[in-house]
Design an enzyme around this catalytic site. Structure first.
Site, mmCIF file in Angstrom:
data_model
loop_
_atom_site.group_PDB
_atom_site.id
_atom_site.type_symbol
_atom_site.label_atom_id
_atom_site.label_comp_id
_atom_site.label_asym_id
_atom_site.label_seq_id
_atom_site.Cartn_x
_atom_site.Cartn_y
_atom_site.Cartn_z
ATOM 1 N N ASP A 89 0.792 -1.223 0.000
ATOM 2 C CA ASP A 89 0.000 0.000 0.000
ATOM 3 C C ASP A 89 0.830 1.281 0.000
ATOM 4 O O ASP A 89 0.276 2.352 -0.150
ATOM 5 C CB ASP A 89 -0.965 0.015 1.182
ATOM 6 N N ARG A 124 -4.521 5.174 6.233
ATOM 7 C CA ARG A 124 -4.804 4.825 4.838
ATOM 8 C C ARG A 124 -5.936 5.681 4.296
ATOM 9 O O ARG A 124 -6.520 6.504 4.996
ATOM 10 C CB ARG A 124 -5.215 3.345 4.766
ATOM 11 N N TYR A 159 0.690 -2.585 11.774
ATOM 12 C CA TYR A 159 1.657 -3.690 11.769
ATOM 13 C C TYR A 159 1.956 -4.003 13.224
ATOM 14 O O TYR A 159 2.424 -3.135 13.968
ATOM 15 C CB TYR A 159 2.949 -3.280 11.068
ATOM 16 N N PRO A 195 7.531 -5.907 5.005
ATOM 17 C CA PRO A 195 6.798 -4.795 4.388
ATOM 18 C C PRO A 195 6.945 -3.510 5.188
ATOM 19 O O PRO A 195 6.382 -2.487 4.826
ATOM 20 C CB PRO A 195 5.348 -5.284 4.424
#
Lengths: 659, 659
Positions: B47, B267, B275, B369
């Site tokens: 993302d 987001r 996370y 990530p």
């Protein structure tokens, strides 16, 4: 014969019609738009977009498209003859008005602009609202007995569907009898014999006549136009030039010694538009009776001598242009479009009938294209009108608000006509008669008007100015010295409290049909009484008697009718998220919190803020409370306390309908 | 069985594959892209978009789409336990690196990004290039005897078309055996029995394996991966949170006293990605032999203990998150996606075979990530590769340039792995073991790398650095002290000479496959010898032996292979259009003049310029001559005179093929 009902019928898919359809699509109004032509416009026609219209496009979410596609005007140059009669540059200045808007006047052909609006209508109507064409209206009747019944469809319009090839418009060229593409020259009897199944009776609550200078709707409701046509004739050429003229990509005004004047307007895709004064033109012989001429005048046609436009060719226009450009050379790699027009300034006597049938755009006002205003003012007409009709249709507001359309827009039309009159005469003036200084003074004085950002609506049921305010000058509350009531809310940069992102404040105020309250609670964090004022307003807004709850159905999101935003002047470093009342960080029915209502006029870590309080003339130790209309015009300015809130409540009570 | 030929076959439609297809579509290369899944991605996955990728999107013309749709990161906060073990904010800083790019790191789900690329591919291929799915490759062979034949199709790939329902990917949820969406977990033998007509033999000049961490292409060409998986396990949750945590819309790193760590990534659409370090995880019993484990490791799978991801649920991850967030509350309005992963860092030993089959993206490098790098580095891999293949296919350049792909991108992959290794270990470190200072130091030092803007390609046939230049630090010519050779050309604002419009210079340098010469002729107007240098360069460029004419077919536009731009440092007020040689204001075959190659580093009437010379470290009295590659990396810096031009000619001679 087919019969149908619709809330709003828009007649004419030019800029005014497209803008109306866009607003209706955006706010979910049941509307149809018909046009007698079988295709849209591809070339030529209007091409100027003023900053205010670009702001409106941005508020609809597609302000980026002109930035990508259009030619943007940054500089203007002035050319005059020197002692030897050769033109030379005598001035260079910024185009438009520096700082009045974040957008700059831009130029692109009308067809592209209509594509943006079509895409927007498609998106928001889920593909349901499309321009229906070619459809010609034949009859229009108003049932006056039903005017005050909100459930009635008092306007009946009979239309017929044309065969496509009967409605193919000539957009340019020799087949047009007078050299002009007569976009809106209605021709109701051209195609009389059509099968009954091609006819339809449409029952509408409201009808908008956006059908151009020779408006059929206007004539049906018996409105005359006032004004006359002059003898000045101008040619227009859209060309890809081949020239050694050094400023061909700047907007230029060129006055030659004895060959007339040119305006140079750089366009997209290497094109340049030239407006060229034509000195020698022939008239067609007068065959009309005095009565016919008078009638023509009422219909917006000229009563005086009419130019024989069939004698005007692109070659002839170019030949004149070459003489004016000398000693610079001018040749053409491609001619895309041309036309010629006689300058005239006319305004319709009224803009509506019974507040059920309205006219807008060229149907209301025609003038020379020189100031690049026509398409803009036309779009702003229906941008002013459509949300009001939407409010009445949705039961949000009393029909009284509809009278503000004519009140607000007819004044703009008159200002426009007056500006164009001055500009045209100066521009067409013979060298020696008009001094450059006088010419540039008119341009400078008119520049703010030409941006579209200086429109100033009078006090009314929806513009809260003190009684007796002079309507010819902007009126500001002392609480917000640079936020004139009745004018569009100017932009400033602020920082989002929740995440530190810099925003243009107006990008948080999209055109979506909602009213906005913007609380400027000042530097509340450093002062207990200012902080208490903020808490009081928060408590009021959340209370059961707040004006928010008075008009918002409990099943709807709390911000669906009136959205509340806040711009504080405290340092973002000392303010915490829970300093703000929940009214400014609401949770919706689905428990999501809305983080995007609170902004700071504070430096951010990434970009300096726009110093919004200073720009708006709001004292950082006092604050203010603003109300913005759905079209972004400032409706009210009061104090940021419970008294100010009560005044806002009283203001809304004038025209909003409680639950 | 069907047989076909194609210049390039792309296997795998993830970020690397989409970017390759975009470039090929943009420059008109005959390419196909296949994917084994039947649908695209809708939720979750990668993302993060780093500034450099946003610059590339802008250079393709859709940099505005992330600005409209994505969550943009402006601020970062750090939380740690206080004396009582409660987390509290200990720091707040700008996210990323202030001033390194006009774009800011942004976050949006991978599916949306793929939509932008799909739209772009559609536009430039006129709808011809589409991801073909679900198609599974089964065989890959290289005919080594044909490697040096430019007309041959030496790579043969056998594929089969799957039934749609066999290829429906599980994107999230209980049906996935191990809790992870195994996007690229190839399963070649799953659907062995298909009719012959569903099979196709594709003969390709080049094949790109963009098929993920467990790359089938990589395995076919026998490339091993190097690296290992750790025992750290992290959960990922995409939720709409309900929380009183004050910085939930900022990027936060939270270290709790004894419950682990969280990264908070705001987001789009109100979502937040968390996370979360998972402290208690179960492993699946080891059933593999030592040989099987070793083989797994070569294939990019873990050789060590494997976490039992079926035991990891969103509820369990949320429960851990709640403990870390305490005393702040955390609840969920909506869970959109979740997964769990074991951190590992691996790099493929080689990135190509015989310079006919290449691998890119996750097939080359996998890692945690956490730094938001994976999708970005993957896209930049093929952004580096595709134009080079295009050059060779079009006969513009020698195949020698293809070796620079592995040389340039494998170094980036290794840097990435090293950065991620540090970051992951710090992040997974137990409280007390790692100081906040050490943690923030790694983040600060890595911030430039994380923007993607600090990538520094070594000297090569297409990067003109002096021999023996230290490849670990940027190298600048003294002529342009802030334009490191081998790094991407940074942006600055300049003013268009013809119309005074301010531009970001890079917006005039779109990714369209062309090389660029940017001449900085200094303040030439005030100095005769500088002016003569400019005239000399103009004369050379127009001469028959110029490097432009050497490579540009006479039937093509003169700027179609190498475009020449100019940024001067004279005042725009004293410079006239005909001061510039015609090489910088060319007329094309259709007699149109190109007005958009000459820019001024000068104040404009409307906006202050960006002081480009100062930003680039170019002396306003000396100037410089830059060469940029089609991907925007600086290839050469020489003096703005005939000697510099000769050096540029010699540079192009290394790899371009004359007519």
């Amino acid at each position: 014969m087919q019969e149908s009902k619709v809330d709003v019928l828009i007649i004419g898919a030019g800029p005014a019609g497209y803008m109306a359809a866009s607003w209706f699509a955006r706010i979910g109004i049941n509307a149809r738009i018909i046009d007698k032509r079988s295709t849209k416009i591809f070339v030529g026609q209007a091409d100027g977009l003023q900053p205010r219209v670009l702001e409106v496009f941005q508020s609809f979410g597609f302000g980026d498209r002109p930035l990508k596609d259009a030619s943007i005007g940054y500089e203007a140059c002035f050319y005059e003859p020197d002692a030897n009669g050769k033109i030379h540059r005598v001035g260079r200045k910024p185009e438009g008005v520096v700082g009045i808007s974040r957008f700059h006047g831009s130029v692109i052909h009308q067809g592209r602009i209509e594509t943006w609006l079509t895409d927007f209508i498609d998106e928001w109507s889920n593909g349901k609202m499309k321009v229906e064409r070619p459809i010609l209206p034949e009859t229009l009747e108003i049932d006056e007995s039903q005017i005050s019944n909100p459930d009635a469809y008092p306007v009946t319009v009979g239309v017929k569907k044309l065969a496509d090839n009967d409605a193919e418009p000539e957009q340019y060229g020799s087949k047009i009898e007078n050299g002009l593409f007569r976009q809106f020259d209605w021709d109701q009897d051209r195609n009389g014999a059509v099968p009954a199944e091609s006819r339809e009776i449409i029952h509408a609550k409201y009808v908008l006549g956006c059908d151009g200078a020779h408006s059929w709707v206007r004539s049906q409701i018996g409105i005359n136009v006032e004004g006359e046509t002059t003898d000045y004739v101008w040619g227009v050429l859209d060309i890809v030039p081949i020239t050694d003229f050094p400023d061909i990509r700047k907007r230029c005004s060129i006055h030659s010694a004895s060959d007339g004047s040119i305006m140079v307007i750089p366009r997209e895709a290497g094109l340049v538009r030239l407006y060229i004064q034509l000195k020698k033109t022939e008239h067609i012989p007068e065959t009309r009776s005095a009565e016919e001429r008078e009638n023509d005048q009422k219909q917006g046609k000229t009563a005086g001598p009419r130019v024989d436009r069939s004698k005007i060719t692109p070659e002839a226009i170019l030949e004149t242009a070459r003489k004016i450009f000398a000693p610079y050379t001018l040749d053409v790699a491609e001619t895309q479009w041309f036309t010629a027009y006689q300058i005239g300034q006319r305004v319709a006597a009224k803009f509506q009938k019974l507040e059920r049938v309205f006219i807008a755009g060229d149907a209301c006002h025609t003038h020379s294209p020189k100031a690049g205003q026509g398409m803009n003012v036309s779009m702003m007409d229906t941008y002013n009108l459509a949300w009001k009709i939407g409010h009445v249709l949705n039961g949000l507001a009393k029909p009284d608000i509809l009278s503000t359309y004519e009140q607000e827009r007819r004044k703009v039309a008159q200002d426009l006509i007056e500006y164009d009159f001055k500009l045209s005469r100066l521009f067409s003036g013979k060298p020696g008669e008009i001094s450059t200084d006088a010419f540039r003074e008119v341009i400078d004085n008119g520049a703010a008007f030409a941006t579209g950002c200086s429109v100033n609506y009078d006090g009314s049921i929806i513009i809260n100015k003190p009684e007796g305010t002079d309507s010819t000058i902007p009126y500001n509350s002392p609480l917000a010295k640079n936020v004139p009531i009745g004018m569009r809310f100017a932009d400033a940069k602020v920082v989002s409290q929740c995440d530190g992102r810099p925003w243009y404040l107006n990008d948080r105020i999209p055109s979506d049909g909602r009213w906005r309250i913007i609380l400027f609670p000042s530097d509340f964090k450093t002062n207990v009484s200012l902080n208490n004022q903020l808490l009081d307003i928060g408590a009021y807004l959340e209370s059961s008697d707040s004006f928010i709850k008075r008009y918002t159905p409990p099943t709807e999101k709390i911000d669906s009718i009136i959205e509340v935003l806040l711009v504080h002047a405290s340092s973002i470093d000392v303010v915490e998220w829970d300093d703000f009342p929940h009214a400014f960080r609401p949770r919706y029915q689905d428990r999501r919190m809305d983080y995007w209502k609170i902004y700071a006029d504070s430096e951010s870590l990434r970009e300096i803020s726009g110093q919004a309080y200073e720009k708006y003339g709001i004292d950082r130790k006092v604050g203010a409370l603003l109300v913005l209309r759905p079209d972004g015009y400032v409706a009210s300015v009061t104090a940021p306390n419970t008294e100010g809130v009560s005044q806002v409540a009283a203001f809304f009570d004038r025209f909003l309908i409680p639950l």
